[in-house]
Design a protein around this motif. Structure first.
Motif, PDB file in Angstrom:
ATOM      1  N   GLU A 110       0.809  -1.223   0.000  1.00 55.25           N
ATOM      2  CA  GLU A 110       0.000   0.000   0.000  1.00 55.25           C
ATOM      3  C   GLU A 110       0.842   1.274   0.000  1.00 55.25           C
ATOM      4  OE1 GLU A 110      -3.711  -2.013   2.545  1.00 55.25           O
ATOM      5  OE2 GLU A 110      -2.487  -0.427   3.417  1.00 55.25           O
ATOM      6  N   MET A 111       2.160   1.132   0.142  1.00 58.49           N
ATOM      7  CA  MET A 111       3.009   2.327   0.229  1.00 58.49           C
ATOM      8  C   MET A 111       3.250   2.910  -1.166  1.00 58.49           C
ATOM      9  SD  MET A 111       3.747   2.459   3.586  1.00 58.49           S
ATOM     10  CE  MET A 111       5.073   3.665   3.605  1.00 58.49           C
ATOM     11  N   VAL A 112       3.277   4.245  -1.247  1.00 55.07           N
ATOM     12  CA  VAL A 112       3.534   4.901  -2.533  1.00 55.07           C
ATOM     13  C   VAL A 112       5.013   4.814  -2.904  1.00 55.07           C
ATOM     14  CG1 VAL A 112       1.639   6.545  -2.302  1.00 55.07           C
ATOM     15  CG2 VAL A 112       3.905   7.173  -1.446  1.00 55.07           C
ATOM     16  N   GLY A 113       5.258   4.858  -4.166  1.00 54.74           N
ATOM     17  CA  GLY A 113       6.532   4.996  -4.871  1.00 54.74           C
ATOM     18  C   GLY A 113       7.861   4.753  -4.177  1.00 54.74           C
ATOM     19  N   GLY A 114       7.993   3.678  -3.425  1.00 52.81           N
ATOM     20  CA  GLY A 114       9.282   3.397  -2.824  1.00 52.81           C
ATOM     21  C   GLY A 114       9.346   3.706  -1.339  1.00 52.81           C
ATOM     22  N   HIS A 115       8.270   4.223  -0.744  1.00 51.41           N
ATOM     23  CA  HIS A 115       8.318   4.521   0.690  1.00 51.41           C
ATOM     24  C   HIS A 115       8.412   3.242   1.519  1.00 51.41           C
ATOM     25  CE1 HIS A 115       6.854   8.978   0.631  1.00 51.41           C
ATOM     26  NE2 HIS A 115       7.867   8.750  -0.166  1.00 51.41           N
ATOM     27  N   GLY A 116       7.898   2.136   0.978  1.00 49.12           N
ATOM     28  CA  GLY A 116       8.094   0.850   1.655  1.00 49.12           C
ATOM     29  C   GLY A 116       9.572   0.485   1.720  1.00 49.12           C
ATOM     30  N   ALA A 117      10.277   0.709   0.609  1.00 45.68           N
ATOM     31  CA  ALA A 117      11.718   0.448   0.591  1.00 45.68           C
ATOM     32  C   ALA A 117      12.448   1.351   1.583  1.00 45.68           C
ATOM     33  CB  ALA A 117      12.268   0.667  -0.822  1.00 45.68           C
ATOM     34  N   LEU A 118      12.012   2.612   1.688  1.00 45.49           N
ATOM     35  CA  LEU A 118      12.662   3.539   2.626  1.00 45.49           C
ATOM     36  C   LEU A 118      12.528   3.055   4.069  1.00 45.49           C
ATOM     37  CD1 LEU A 118      11.996   7.233   1.610  1.00 45.49           C
ATOM     38  CD2 LEU A 118      14.183   6.051   1.778  1.00 45.49           C
ATOM     39  N   ILE A 119      11.360   2.522   4.432  1.00 48.22           N
ATOM     40  CA  ILE A 119      11.185   1.997   5.790  1.00 48.22           C
ATOM     41  C   ILE A 119      12.134   0.828   6.020  1.00 48.22           C
ATOM     42  CG2 ILE A 119       9.595   0.754   7.314  1.00 48.22           C
ATOM     43  CD1 ILE A 119       7.315   2.411   6.170  1.00 48.22           C
ATOM     44  N   ARG A 120      12.246  -0.072   5.039  1.00 51.13           N
ATOM     45  CA  ARG A 120      13.146  -1.220   5.207  1.00 51.13           C
ATOM     46  C   ARG A 120      14.596  -0.746   5.352  1.00 51.13           C
ATOM     47  NH1 ARG A 120      10.340  -2.944   0.737  1.00 51.13           N
ATOM     48  NH2 ARG A 120      12.159  -3.544  -0.459  1.00 51.13           N
ATOM     49  N   GLN A 121      14.972   0.270   4.562  1.00 59.16           N
ATOM     50  CA  GLN A 121      16.346   0.776   4.673  1.00 59.16           C
ATOM     51  C   GLN A 121      16.584   1.451   6.021  1.00 59.16           C
ATOM     52  OE1 GLN A 121      16.104   2.830   0.692  1.00 59.16           O
ATOM     53  NE2 GLN A 121      18.266   2.274   0.669  1.00 59.16           N
ATOM     54  N   ALA A 122      15.583   2.188   6.513  1.00 60.88           N
ATOM     55  CA  ALA A 122      15.745   2.861   7.807  1.00 60.88           C
ATOM     56  C   ALA A 122      15.923   1.831   8.921  1.00 60.88           C
ATOM     57  CB  ALA A 122      14.536   3.754   8.095  1.00 60.88           C
ATOM     58  N   LEU A 123      15.116   0.777   8.895  1.00 64.57           N
ATOM     59  CA  LEU A 123      15.235  -0.246   9.934  1.00 64.57           C
ATOM     60  C   LEU A 123      16.582  -0.966   9.818  1.00 64.57           C
ATOM     61  CD1 LEU A 123      11.604  -1.646   9.867  1.00 64.57           C
ATOM     62  CD2 LEU A 123      12.647  -0.251  11.666  1.00 64.57           C
ATOM     63  N   SER A 124      17.008  -1.248   8.601  1.00 62.68           N
ATOM     64  CA  SER A 124      18.297  -1.902   8.385  1.00 62.68           C
ATOM     65  C   SER A 124      19.434  -1.035   8.926  1.00 62.68           C
ATOM     66  CB  SER A 124      18.483  -2.147   6.884  1.00 62.68           C
ATOM     67  OG  SER A 124      19.762  -2.666   6.599  1.00 62.68           O
ATOM     68  N   HIS A 125      19.338   0.271   8.680  1.00 60.44           N
ATOM     69  CA  HIS A 125      20.372   1.204   9.147  1.00 60.44           C
ATOM     70  C   HIS A 125      20.481   1.204  10.670  1.00 60.44           C
ATOM     71  CE1 HIS A 125      22.862   4.798   9.265  1.00 60.44           C
ATOM     72  NE2 HIS A 125      21.990   5.374  10.058  1.00 60.44           N
ATOM     73  N   THR A 126      19.350   0.991  11.350  1.00 55.51           N
ATOM     74  CA  THR A 126      19.376   1.004  12.817  1.00 55.51           C
ATOM     75  C   THR A 126      19.682  -0.371  13.401  1.00 55.51           C
ATOM     76  OG1 THR A 126      17.019   0.506  13.023  1.00 55.51           O
ATOM     77  CG2 THR A 126      17.628   2.817  12.835  1.00 55.51           C
ATOM     78  N   GLY A 127      19.949  -1.350  12.552  1.00 56.94           N
ATOM     79  CA  GLY A 127      20.281  -2.675  13.051  1.00 56.94           C
ATOM     80  C   GLY A 127      19.072  -3.582  13.235  1.00 56.94           C
ATOM     81  N   ARG A 128      17.868  -3.055  12.979  1.00 57.73           N
ATOM     82  CA  ARG A 128      16.670  -3.896  12.967  1.00 57.73           C
ATOM     83  C   ARG A 128      16.563  -4.514  11.590  1.00 57.73           C
ATOM     84  NH1 ARG A 128      12.553  -3.577  17.110  1.00 57.73           N
ATOM     85  NH2 ARG A 128      11.410  -4.841  15.648  1.00 57.73           N
ATOM     86  N   VAL A 129      17.342  -5.526  11.331  1.00 55.41           N
ATOM     87  CA  VAL A 129      17.438  -6.070   9.981  1.00 55.41           C
ATOM     88  C   VAL A 129      16.131  -6.737   9.576  1.00 55.41           C
ATOM     89  CG1 VAL A 129      18.799  -7.512   8.455  1.00 55.41           C
ATOM     90  CG2 VAL A 129      19.832  -6.548  10.496  1.00 55.41           C
ATOM     91  N   VAL A 130      15.775  -6.540   8.317  1.00 58.55           N
ATOM     92  CA  VAL A 130      14.528  -7.123   7.825  1.00 58.55           C
ATOM     93  C   VAL A 130      14.795  -8.033   6.632  1.00 58.55           C
ATOM     94  CG1 VAL A 130      13.097  -5.273   8.675  1.00 58.55           C
ATOM     95  CG2 VAL A 130      14.054  -5.094   6.398  1.00 58.55           C
TER      96      VAL A 130
END
Lengths: 179, 179, 179, 179
Positions: free
Chosen positions: C159-179
């Motif tokens: 349901e996320m627009v134009g890549g915002h889903g990817a941004l959430i995954r990258q943000a979590l990965s950056h903080t060590g919450r690997v997905v």
């Protein structure tokens, strides 16, 4: 920024369009600190460009320029490095798009350490190791490979355009060569 | 971590000393995601090592190992890359000591995505482009150059030791190759 | 990007000017992943906005918007957070301008994980902890505080627009919450 | 490092064990640059600790200390901030484990900008905004909130222990407050 004499944006817009846009939109830029590194990855030298000045004073700058419409950051970096350092420079483009800093150039001096009287630009700054041979092109008179100590010396820093001296200090700080 | 069979720390401490220290101090480690990049700096392949397993299952790992006393991080990176990929690998060591992530390996699983049953290790993780030729050394049976898609496939991820699969996913995410 | 219904750039340019510029220049954007953190700084929840869709499908997005002429990145972040989360959100703006990633949105899908059919935008993405209370404003119908696991679930991601889903995954990965 | 008078590692190991380990293993440390920020996230002040010196000269330091066995970096940060700034400091711990720099302290001066005559330590350095009230504890005589300009002044820099002056300069550079 570095486009002192050859301002490629002039070729994409009519002068009145450009004047309109430059007062109403920030531009996307990339800045590059080109470096020579030893086998351990430690910085040995920083490349500083001597450009044909519009005004009478000497002006030194880093590799810098606009990101064009539908151009990836990687391609903008490759294009500006090729334009300023020549086709044999063999730059090692970054594997990640995360810059070591973001330089905000304002037409009003003093808001940030960066200043561009022509425009507002948001510039992603990268450190790029250079493996090949550089040859000045276009409006670049000379490419000087300075030691980190020379690059942060007051004399060189005073000759750098709109905050490029600060960018070199930040790049060295980021790599642990504190200044 | 990757030192599955050849645990060099055994050579520095007597067994009883080592047992004492391993229960009382975290170790400093470096982890490396070795990659092949194209001329634009985009990742084409990731190197994954197949090691002689202590146990019966296949185990894949990244380049990884301890930082020794009085050793710089740069020198530890160069040493472990040379040991695992051979002397002709021509790694491009990072210009900055800032890692793309810090992996905390605990002997207790589940605290972080990383796990090492032998010890607590704090590991600085870097992406290192490899320009030369790699040859397996010591206990490395094979070096596989996987595409990013292969490297994050469930089959390969299931064979990676203690969190190295997560490190590959984080490295690709950091470079914008989102997984 | 998130400006699905309320596109503030329409108020700064005449329609024909805007059409001209959108085909010829990349825009500078900021993207924000708003999060709730515990006392240790670990992410507990991610805020996802449900926007009034132009089309019939449900569309979820992050906080996102343009950097205006002569506006600092900090001020653009504060402005868009205030607009989307309300004046009592108490965001903790970042101390450094270095983004956790740079999202390149192209009108052509598939060049990067990010896509915006209207324009080319280069977006600096930040993780911003939110301490206060949020209230939907303007065209935001609802603000959902999802757990990291919910935020990366296939249903939400679709349901996320134009890549915002990817941004959430990258943000979590950056903080060590690997997905 | 900052543990000038109260060296907590003494309580975990017998003196002869400690002497053995200190000559043979690098320690994992965290360094913190505590800051006051305004509503925009811009740094207003930096906290510098005045410690009870072992020797006669005045010594200023940042918050700094060891990561213990089986302790997460987050918990080590919280513990050292609590110990040095008191329980009401309300630090905003980082959401990501990625440090702004890695400081390598060697017992031999001159290898890096950081020096610790007692040991080799690899320290992850973070900028941590402080929202609450600080009160000196243990061996901290005074907590001074300096402006960035004061913090980088030659007088203060000369009083900082083993590279903590350099860490402040790097932290400010990372945030765009170039020095």
């Amino acid at each position: 920024m570095s486009d002192i004499a050859s301002d490629d944006i002039n070729t994409w817009f009519a002068p009145d369009e450009l004047a309109l846009i430059r007062r109403r939109l920030p531009f996307v830029y990339v800045d590059v600190v080109p470096v020579r590194v030893d086998a351990d990855g430690a910085i040995q030298n920083v490349a500083v460009l001597l450009r044909t000045p519009r005004e009478e004073s000497i002006q030194r700058a880093l590799v810098s320029g606009r990101v064009m419409y539908h151009e990836r950051i990687r391609d903008a970096l490759a294009r500006h490095l090729d334009k300023d350092l020549g086709p044999m420079a063999l730059p090692r483009l970054p594997v990640s798009p995360v810059p070591f800093t973001v330089a905000e150039y304002f037409p009003t001096p003093g808001i940030t350490p960066y200043h561009d009287p022509r425009q507002h630009a948001v510039s992603l700054a990268y450190i790029v190791p250079i493996d090949g041979d550089c040859s000045p092109r276009d409006d670049v008179l000379e490419i000087s490979w300075l030691t980190p100590e020379e690059a942060v010396s007051p004399g060189i820093q005073a000759e750098m355009v709109g905050g490029h001296g600060a960018l070199i200090r930040q790049a060295l700080s980021h790599t642990g060569r504190v200044v």
